[in-house]
Design an enzyme around this catalytic site. Structure first.
Site, PDB file in Angstrom:
ATOM      1  N   ASP A 203       0.830  -1.197   0.000  1.00  0.00           N
ATOM      2  CA  ASP A 203       0.000   0.000   0.000  1.00  0.00           C
ATOM      3  C   ASP A 203       0.875   1.261   0.000  1.00  0.00           C
ATOM      4  O   ASP A 203       1.866   1.330   0.733  1.00  0.00           O
ATOM      5  CB  ASP A 203      -0.888  -0.031   1.257  1.00  0.00           C
ATOM      6  N   GLU A 260      14.083 -15.009  -0.759  1.00  0.00           N
ATOM      7  CA  GLU A 260      14.271 -16.262  -0.012  1.00  0.00           C
ATOM      8  C   GLU A 260      13.054 -17.171  -0.141  1.00  0.00           C
ATOM      9  O   GLU A 260      13.121 -18.372   0.079  1.00  0.00           O
ATOM     10  CB  GLU A 260      14.477 -15.963   1.476  1.00  0.00           C
TER      11      GLU A 260
HETATM   12  C1  NOJ Z   1      -4.595   2.979  -0.879  1.00  0.00           C
HETATM   13  C2  NOJ Z   1      -5.730   2.048  -0.623  1.00  0.00           C
HETATM   14  O1  NOJ Z   1      -6.037   1.372  -1.808  1.00  0.00           O
HETATM   15  C3  NOJ Z   1      -6.871   2.903  -0.101  1.00  0.00           C
HETATM   16  O2  NOJ Z   1      -8.073   2.185  -0.042  1.00  0.00           O
HETATM   17  C4  NOJ Z   1      -6.465   3.448   1.239  1.00  0.00           C
HETATM   18  O3  NOJ Z   1      -7.469   4.327   1.711  1.00  0.00           O
HETATM   19  C5  NOJ Z   1      -5.154   4.211   1.130  1.00  0.00           C
HETATM   20  N1  NOJ Z   1      -4.160   3.528   0.369  1.00  0.00           N
HETATM   21  C6  NOJ Z   1      -4.581   4.464   2.493  1.00  0.00           C
HETATM   22  O4  NOJ Z   1      -4.089   3.283   3.036  1.00  0.00           O
END
Ligand code: NOJ
Length: 524
Positions: A203, A260
């Site tokens: 993310d 790994e």
């Molecule tokens: C991207 C994620 O896809 C989204 O849903 C989220 O709100 C933000 N990152 C923050 O983590």
């Protein structure tokens, strides 16, 4: 001879499951691992190779799980760690690899680290986050705007210091310049790799490291808090808040760990502008393995825009691209491309193209059913992003998957209220009805994936545009395999001759109907 080292994801197709809305196995109206277990056969039947599961960790759910309070525990809403293990085991039995979503840019404010940081500014956890004394003139520490719009600094009343958050105030950003944070995440990655996951979707991979001096970004356009979040974001040249060169070192470190286990690092590399910086993250093959390109979520159904959307990353990022037209964050492409059968035809054609591009394509749950964004009444609003209208935020793309026409739509049991309404689904939208109908979007997607699976020769074949006099055709080839879409309401002739391996619509022979796409084995 190609210099490409073969990897297991080279010719794969991925699928994003937004766990909350995928399938509910314990009748509380919220998706979970037990529900997911039951639907893995659907994914195998569809022809999916990789399942990406959105965050399922302990969370106060201010951002529906993207606010993690414990990175190594399953939130009880989604089941137990044993339910998780069962999903991974069954997926593997079915030949599906599993990616989990790691959220390293920020934690929840409920995470023990942040709680300790608040309770004691001298604690080692304080420096896990980014703190700044308030400037004397009463201004904010810098001019950064958040991804959800608005300011990125919130005061901790007890200490008087500001902390940084690129998302909600309840999602404080971690300080990736602190080596202790790196050590924590090494252990978190290993925890899940040891449990058998095949990799991570990372993310906010583009933003983890910030400028050491937290300098303001150059402003390049008007910005105020009433603007749509992306407009506000695009009013700045993001020199200092995202894509810092030091992030490459972090991903190299992660890549060594992933290697790994032969695991995949898939980055949410959400930026459409600084291609050289993105290139550094993904194309060396020793940092992020695949970085998502999000252009297809921000374009119109227009041949020139489609070409430009592909060309930009293909010309600037030499390897490691991931493609998607849908996610849990944007309106569904069927809706964006005109809705109804028209939108469905166009979205399927775009899939044909995305599956032909070099890189790793992903579908988002319900895409195989040709779903539009769900439509919701005002009181259904749950997403913290956007105004009061749930249809302006991300709720519409997150409505539960309609599996069957039963009460509860096969997502949950009769009489149970789902966490988000179904959003106006009909029997024709459901997996069950579509499975019985060979002319359904579900069968069209399945056939597309099956045909693509037979074309592994494209992995090492260069991407080349095919010249055509017809402006509305988007056409390219990978070796002898051509991918052609007719982005127009008038029929058009394919620019190459050969055997039609797949067609998304009702044209005949080499003639493409309106909005139809084809895969052709070029002959002659
Ligand atoms: C991207 C994620 O896809 C989204 O849903 C989220 O709100 C933000 N990152 C923050 O983590």
């Amino acid at each position: 001879m190609s210099e490409h080292t073969p990897r297991w994801w080279d010719h794969a197709v991925g699928y994003e499951a937004y766990i909350r809305s995928f399938a509910d196995g314990n009748d509380d109206g919220v998706g979970d691992f037990i529900g997911m277990l039951d639907k893995l056969d659907h994914l195998a039947w569809l022809g999916i190779d990789i399942l990406w599961i959105t965050p399922f960790y302990t969370s106060p759910m201010r951002d529906w799980g993207y606010d993690v309070a414990d990175y190594t525990a399953v939130d009880p809403t989604y089941g137990t760690i044993h339910d998780f293990d069962a999903v991974v085991a069954k997926a593997h039995d079915l030949g599906i690899r599993v990616l989990i979503d790691i959220v390293p840019n920020h934690t929840s404010d409920q995470h023990r680290w942040f709680q300790e940081a608040l309770a004691d500014p001298t604690s080692p956890y304080r420096d896990y986050y980014i703190w700044v004394d308030p400037p004397e003139d009463g201004s904010l520490p810098n001019n950064w705007v958040g991804y959800f719009g608005g300011k990125t600094w919130t005061v901790d009343e007890a200490s008087g210091q500001y902390y940084l958050h690129l998302f909600l105030p309840s999602q404080p950003d971690l300080n990736w310049r602190n080596p202790a944070v790196l050590d924590e995440f090494d252990n978190i990655l290993r925890f899940w790799l040891d449990r058998g996951v095949d990799g991570f979707r990372i993310d906010v991979a583009q933003a983890m490291v910030k400028d050491a001096e937290l300098r303001s970004n150059p402003q390049i356009g008007p910005s105020d808090d009433s603007m749509f979040r992306w407009e506000q974001w695009n009013a700045f040249d993001h020199q200092h808040d995202i894509l810092q060169p030091e992030s490459v070192d972090i991903f190299k470190r992660w890549n060594a760990i992933a290697a790994e286990y032969d695991a995949l690092l898939l980055g949410e590399t959400y930026d459409l502008h600084m291609l050289d910086k993105l290139d550094r993250l993904v194309s060396g093959g020793d940092a992020i393995d695949v970085g998502f390109w999000f252009g297809a979520m921000h374009m119109e159904w227009d041949a020139q825009q489609i070409r430009a959307t592909f060309e930009l990353p293909l010309n600037n990022i030499s390897a490691g691209l991931g493609w998607a037209q849908n996610s849990h964050d944007e309106h569904r492409s069927v809706t964006r491309f005109g809705g109804g059968d028209l939108g469905r035809r166009r979205a399927l054609s775009l899939s044909v193209l995305l599956l032909g591009l070099p890189g790793l394509p992903f579908l988002y749950q319900g895409e195989e059913l040709g779903l539009e964004s769900g439509t919701l009444p005002a009181e259904a609003k749950l997403d913290p992003v956007g105004g009061d209208d749930p249809n302006s935020g991300r709720d519409g793309t997150r409505t539960p998957v309609p599996w069957s026409d039963a009460d509860g739509m096969g997502f949950t049991s009769a009489g149970v209220t789902p966490w988000l309404p179904f959003g106006g689904r009909t029997a024709a939208d459901t997996a069950e009805v579509q499975r019985a109908d060979p002319a359904s979007p579900l069968h069209a997607h399945r056939e597309l994936l099956a045909v693509r699976k037979t074309l592994s020769e494209i992995v090492d074949a260069p991407f080349e545009w095919i010249d055509t006099d017809v402006d509305s055709l988007v056409a390219f080839r990978r070796g002898n395999i051509a991918f052609v879409a007719n982005v127009s309401s008038a029929a058009a002739l394919a620019p190459v001759a050969g055997a039609v391996l797949y067609r998304s619509g009702a044209g005949e022979a080499l003639e493409l109907a309106a909005d139809e796409a084809m895969i052709i084995r070029i002959e002659g």
